[in-house]
Design a protein around this motif. Sequence first.
Motif, mmCIF file in Angstrom:
data_model
loop_
_atom_site.group_PDB
_atom_site.id
_atom_site.type_symbol
_atom_site.label_atom_id
_atom_site.label_comp_id
_atom_site.label_asym_id
_atom_site.label_seq_id
_atom_site.Cartn_x
_atom_site.Cartn_y
_atom_site.Cartn_z
ATOM 1 N N GLN A 137 0.818 -1.212 0.000
ATOM 2 C CA GLN A 137 0.000 0.000 0.000
ATOM 3 C C GLN A 137 0.859 1.272 0.000
ATOM 4 O O GLN A 137 0.554 2.225 -0.706
ATOM 5 C CB GLN A 137 -0.873 -0.022 1.261
ATOM 6 C CG GLN A 137 -2.328 0.187 1.015
ATOM 7 C CD GLN A 137 -3.163 0.023 2.280
ATOM 8 O OE1 GLN A 137 -2.658 -0.170 3.397
ATOM 9 N NE2 GLN A 137 -4.465 0.102 2.099
ATOM 10 N N TYR A 142 -12.289 3.166 2.777
ATOM 11 C CA TYR A 142 -10.836 3.003 2.874
ATOM 12 C C TYR A 142 -10.362 3.272 4.304
ATOM 13 O O TYR A 142 -9.576 2.507 4.870
ATOM 14 C CB TYR A 142 -10.186 3.989 1.904
ATOM 15 C CG TYR A 142 -8.710 3.778 1.652
ATOM 16 C CD1 TYR A 142 -8.281 3.141 0.494
ATOM 17 C CD2 TYR A 142 -7.750 4.244 2.537
ATOM 18 C CE1 TYR A 142 -6.936 2.964 0.224
ATOM 19 C CE2 TYR A 142 -6.396 4.068 2.284
ATOM 20 C CZ TYR A 142 -5.996 3.433 1.124
ATOM 21 O OH TYR A 142 -4.661 3.254 0.870
ATOM 22 N N ALA A 196 -7.888 -0.827 -6.536
ATOM 23 C CA ALA A 196 -6.928 -0.739 -5.423
ATOM 24 C C ALA A 196 -6.180 -2.058 -5.267
ATOM 25 O O ALA A 196 -4.965 -2.070 -5.044
ATOM 26 C CB ALA A 196 -7.651 -0.364 -4.126
#
Lengths: 401, 401
Positions: A223, A328, B216
């Motif tokens: 990430q 998120y 994502a």
Amino acid sequence: MSLYHPLNEQEAIAIAKSLPGFFDAHAELACREIGDGNLNLVFHITDPESGTSLIMKQALPYAKVVGESWPLSLDRARIESEALRKQEELAPGLVPKVYHYDGDLALTIMEDLSDHVIMRRGLMDGSRYPEFAAHISTFLANTLFYTSDLGLNQQEKKRLSGRFINPDLCKITEDLIFDDPYTESSNNNYEASIADCAAALREDNALHLEVARLRAKFLTQGQALLHGDLHTGSVFVTPGSTKAIDPEFAYFGPMGYDIGAVIANLLLNYAGHEHWSADERERAAHRAYLLDTVTSVWTLFESKFRALWDAHCVDRLFRQTRGYQDAYMQDLLRDTAGYAGCKMVRRIVGLAHVADIDAIPDATARERAQRMALRIGTDLIKNGRQVGTIGQVLQAVQEGV
Amino acid sequence: MSLYHPLNEQEAIAIAKSLPGFFDAHAELACREIGDGNLNLVFHITDPESGTSLIMKQALPYAKVVGESWPLSLDRARIESEALRKQEELAPGLVPKVYHYDGDLALTIMEDLSDHVIMRRGLMDGSRYPEFAAHISTFLANTLFYTSDLGLNQQEKKRLSGRFINPDLCKITEDLIFDDPYTESSNNNYEASIADCAAALREDNALHLEVARLRAKFLTQGQALLHGDLHTGSVFVTPGSTKAIDPEFAYFGPMGYDIGAVIANLLLNYAGHEHWSADERERAAHRAYLLDTVTSVWTLFESKFRALWDAHCVDRLFRQTRGYQDAYMQDLLRDTAGYAGCKMVRRIVGLAHVADIDAIPDATARERAQRMALRIGTDLIKNGRQVGTIGQVLQAVQEGV
């Protein structure tokens, strides 16, 4: 032929003198090796005349922990120096400045922070750091946002991730945090008095399911560029300054791992304060301060991260899709809770402990603190995926007390 | 100075002759450039005397699609050749053999598969490939398992991932599949007759939320080495042989993306068969064959992947935690459904289409097929995270018909 060899103090002084524009050519430098000798040499070099000083950190080609020794890549020195420079760029003033890096010697020359104390030590002494939550939340928000696909050109991010492939150091985390505490392992290290807790950790399949999910994310989810080891022993503080040091575990991983590390170590101090303050009111006040700090770390992080997202998100879909930011942030809080739990558990039954708890001299108080840390940690792991607010995370703490 | 330049046929022949132990020194080689000139030169070189032949594929430093042209890294040739070699090692016989790779020329010399046909073409002709599901499920199970943290030493996997950082090609996917179809983009390309569908894609925030999650994961989840572009135009078949070709999009990403690509392209053919078989019974039979194939691809993949896990999982926690494999497979099916949906949608409204549908000459039939593909695709995206079985995935298809 490799130029690498461990430096002695005279060589360290000679290198320091050769650093352009730093020490006076005729200065009589003092040098002291202040590392613990387990992973790195750390030379503290000062010019007593001018007061100028610096730190020279040299990686050793092995790690020694509790008598064990295993080889460790010198490349971690490059990773650490590059991480520090990237962090300074993204969160100026919150890490030691790097003056020079020498790849042949695996040597980083950087800012001397001797006027700071290790935060873990400070918390054990009952000190408070009113600026810490503001500083660390800026560090987390800026470094995580701007190295993620939210804040960095996504092709540049891929290229950057190639510079932070860190197998040796990741393996330490994968073994010590995401495996050993949940099985019979010679790396484990706990007192006989809590053998029942250690056995329970080994037998709890529902717990293992959550640890497996967190392990899988640690292994696969690139990430953002993490510090990778952001416990309170890796934070230098004064009442007005915070510096995150030692990012040799830096790699692209799940953001919640860094945020969880901060929270876990505040909570380990919470559990340890069973002992450190004999006065009950003082203890309660310190603990309230710690919980407030946990809340502030998350709350400030969240608001800063959302503000960066609103202002600087480079991704059209992520920017424009209503509700995606909320989803998120919720996932991130859940990861944070789970990783905080893992970081607590390993410090009680795994190889490396924390002084907040281990240094409690009274065996009964120490055991009480250990059991409390394990209750909080396992609760965070098992319920992490259900939490929706930082208040619910803190509920796990209250229930674990 | 770079040695790179696009080869002409004479140069290609000279290189082929220099390949040790392949062609006879005195052979009169024939050479034909058979590429489409958009991304690569492809030379087919044969010795008519002996029947020996090979393919030489040279990357061009740009991509041309529908008149547009943009620069593209030659490094993709290295990535493709290394991916092919890794795939051949893990799934022998299911990719073209690489004989030689020349980095200076961005040139891969490999097995000639002229006796095979492109599967998309075969399916459009109504052909069936009874071995395809067995072959492709082996390809998927082996390549995905053995490059993941389940089947590969986890430190070696990190080092391997560094060789497959593929920013240029990933960007194509990120733009064309996970962005453009859901916004006003000059890359989009659809017929006026389905402008209402294209507008609906742009306005459906619930759809965008799911696409954002899938995007994502594509950006961050380095689960395994993917082929990265596994549509039926990248599969060469005969009734008894299957070869996955052209892995220049290879990178470490979410496994479901590869599995979803296979399923999406079977379903695009399903939607296109509205037209290709005029005979209704024949059409129904072909469609039943396609759905059976979708089921078999997943079912065989799942059982092979689970068998590899049971026998060869390198990870203690993943191996020993009861229920973790089930949870993992369920997540994987859900990802597969979602990615299949994304791959279908982009082929109708995005830049690059598929002949299964575009080549339908009758405008009404073509529009019917396009609408059906979009219904199925969006349904898979929106409901992907709810499915628990491949049967439920196929329900989305039935409902979209």
